[in-house]
Structure formats: structure tokens, C-alpha cells
Design a protein around this motif. Sequence first.
Motif, short mmCIF file in Angstrom:
data_model
loop_
_atom_site.label_atom_id
_atom_site.label_comp_id
_atom_site.label_asym_id
_atom_site.label_seq_id
_atom_site.Cartn_x
_atom_site.Cartn_y
_atom_site.Cartn_z
N SER A 184 53.75 45.42 19.69
CA SER A 184 54.30 45.34 18.34
C SER A 184 53.20 45.55 17.32
CB SER A 184 54.97 43.98 18.11
OG SER A 184 55.29 43.81 16.74
N GLU A 186 53.64 45.57 14.14
CA GLU A 186 53.85 44.57 13.08
C GLU A 186 53.11 43.29 13.40
OE1 GLU A 186 58.27 44.99 13.58
OE2 GLU A 186 58.25 44.56 11.43
N ARG A 187 53.27 42.81 14.62
CA ARG A 187 52.65 41.55 15.00
C ARG A 187 51.13 41.67 15.03
NH1 ARG A 187 54.24 37.09 19.55
NH2 ARG A 187 52.33 35.87 19.35
N ARG A 228 49.84 41.57 11.56
CA ARG A 228 49.95 40.21 11.03
C ARG A 228 48.86 39.32 11.61
NH1 ARG A 228 51.53 35.24 12.05
NH2 ARG A 228 52.66 34.04 10.48
N ASP A 229 48.63 39.43 12.93
CA ASP A 229 47.60 38.61 13.56
C ASP A 229 46.23 38.90 12.96
OD1 ASP A 229 49.49 37.47 15.18
OD2 ASP A 229 48.99 38.65 16.97
#
Length: 442
Positions: free
Chosen positions: A97, A99-100, A103-104
Motif C-alpha cells: 500500500s 498510501e500506508r 503515511r508511515d
Amino acid sequence: MDRPAIDLPSRLLLNLKPWRNAATWRIAFSGGLDSTVLLHLLAHLAKTESLPALSAIHVHHGLQAVADAWPEHCRSVCAALGVPLQIVRVQVQPGASLERAARDARYHTFAEVTGPGDVLLTAQHRDDQAETLLFRLLRGAGVRGLSGMPRQRSLGKGHLLRPLLDVTRAELEAYASTHGLSWIEDPSNQDRQYSRNYLRHQVLPVLVQRWPQAVATMARSAAHLTEAQGLLEELAEMDLREASSGSEFDWLGLRSLELAPLAQLSDARQRNALSHWLEPLTRLPDTDHWSGWADLRDATGDACPVWRLADGELHRAGGRIWWLSGCWLQPLPAVGAWQDPAAPLAIADNGVLSLTGQIPDGPLHIRYREGGEVMALPGRGHRDLKRLLNESGVPSFVRGRLPLLYKGDQLLAVANLKGLDGSTSGDWHLHWQPLNEDQGLS
């Protein structure tokens, strides 16, 4: 009915009231609509209110060519408002992902820059909360996940705060229009292949058309679930207190729990208590992976079961469960001669050794257990080390790390084990200080 945008400054101040004594308010500034409004609001409130020092941080992921112009836009906006800006470039790790992963990387940066007394402010709003609830519902989240984004939580050495969770996207748009603000439109926000964007553009509009108050009611449901999660955490703390007795091996510096009190609970309470205990240590397992807990709990008494999790392992030994991570899970490099036994010896990846009392004659050296070791004990003759460790109840995961003191081929002492850690007359003792948990974490 949504409150008018004119209320935004006073509502924001009310939400931030408990944090007015913070050392710094740092705004996570992407340059998009939401963070632009938050930055503008705070910069203007600072002219008439006594607020903590304001600054902003922009994390540049570099995932698309158009993003290279965003730091300069953010710099110009902050300069116009008189707010210092920090720009941090990050490398997003590839994964399932994007997106993840982004974000991380972003929140890792936020945690690094948030010091004691600092508050990081992010601009998520009520529509974001509704999207989060839907997204997690479709992923089969439990109460913790369905409680949505918390209004506040610990971050780094300070706190993260979301002061706009009771504000709608429409209110932010109205404020931006009224004040003539300009912001970045991220092209990826229109890409429906990303789940959040699909929910935002395809699903939520249909729901709101049928139920106009859908966003508000979903946010209210998230608030109810937040309260329910709080009750579950109180129950977990009660159950964990029953399992938090001390151990004769507390000197290991490892987190552990007594198994019997946990095993007496219902399966649901076991999972609840363990989730609460594990949450600061590792990413929590999904529903299917909890079978690993049952295997560890129900293994026969002479087994040494292990439950492998994302960021470490749970081991069972001596009627307890133990959390291991970092260096505790890595192979140990060889050790050798102890050149100056009068001085502490730092062992690679395994803490520090020291001798107290009358130092035995040398030369001395340190080894780890390989099997077949024998130790001479006055009045007992030569004893197999494995049996001596069994008698002492040493957890299996410790046995290969216990420093052994040798003189030639003679095993003189086993660190920290009463009766085995030095001379029988008590003239000297071998002490081992293992790596503490902070040093051992990955």
C-alpha cells in the motif's frame, strides 16, 4: 445543521484550550486546503491571543513530479503569515500500500521532531473521520479501529492533536473562500484506485444524498466507539494487574506477564488484555493470527512455544509470557578473553559483565553455552550445566545468552545464578547486566 464558518476561530480556541501551555504548536502543513485553513486560523489568532510558539512542518514524499513545487508554495505561504517552516524530505519504502507507506514515513518524521512539551497539530476534519470509519469497517476492524482517529494521542516525546474533527470540509472550504486562500490540489486525491479516494468520491456522496446527516452520524458513532474502547482499556488494565506479579528474573529487564491469571479469563478478555499490553510494542495481529496465542497458551508444560508477531516475539517460560525484540532475537557474536577482569566488560549485543570481590586468577575468558558443559560444585561433584539451569528455572530463551566464565577449560561461573555465579566462599561473583528493553527494541 452545521455551524457557520464564522465560528471556526472560537471553536478552534476552545478545542485547543487544554494545550495552551504547550511549549510549541507545530502544524503539519501539506499545503492542501485543510492544513492551509488550520495554519491561517492559528497565525491570525496568534495576533490577538497568547499562544505557544507556532511553526510548521512540510513532509515532501517526492512520489510525483508535480510535488516538487509544493515545498516552495508552502514556504511562501508560511513566509506571508510569519510562521517558521521546516521542510523534511523522506524516502517512502515500497510496499503493498503506497498510501500506508507514505503515511508511515510522514508520521515517523512527525514523531522525530515532536519533543517534550510539543504538540503537533494535524487538520483532519469530520468528513475524514467518516471516511476512516467506513474504510476500517470494510476492513473488518474491531472497536479500537472503528473508534476512528483519536482527537489526541502521544507522539514522539510530545502529543498529536486533531483540533478540527468537529469541523466539516464544507466549513473549511467556506473559510478559505472568505479569506481568499490558495492551496495545493494533489492530483492523486482524484485517483479512485486508492480506497480512501474511492470512498470520498464514489461512496460518501451517495450516502449523503440519501441520508444528509450521514457524516455527522458516523462521526457520532465513532465517538460512541471511542467511549467503548476506553471501557475495554479499563478492563484490560484490571486484568493485567492480576497478571503483573514480579518474577525472580526481573533483572532481565524484559516485559512479562504471569500466564495463569490470563488463562482463567474468557478468550475475549484474554485478547483484550493482550492487545492492550502489546499495542505499544508491536503492530497488533489480525483476527486469523490470534491462533498463535492459543497455541502458545495451550502448549504442554515442557514445550517452549513462540508466537511471532510483526515487531517481536512472545515466548512462554516458567509460567510466564515474555516479550522479546531487537537484539534479543539476533544471533550473538562470539566473545573471548577478558583482558582486564577488574573493569566491566561490554559484550557485543548482550549487555555488560562485571566481577565483584576478589578477582579469580586468570587468564579468564567468556563463552556462551553450546551443550555438554559440566561444572564442578563442592559437595556435588561434576554436574551437567543443562540440569543446573533446569534446577534454577532459567527461561529457555536466556540460556544461550547467559555469559559463562572460564579459566582454560574449567567453567568457573554462570552469571547472575545464585550458587553458580562465583566462588562457594562468596569471595567473588559474576554479574551480568543484559541490554534493557529500549536498547533491545528494533
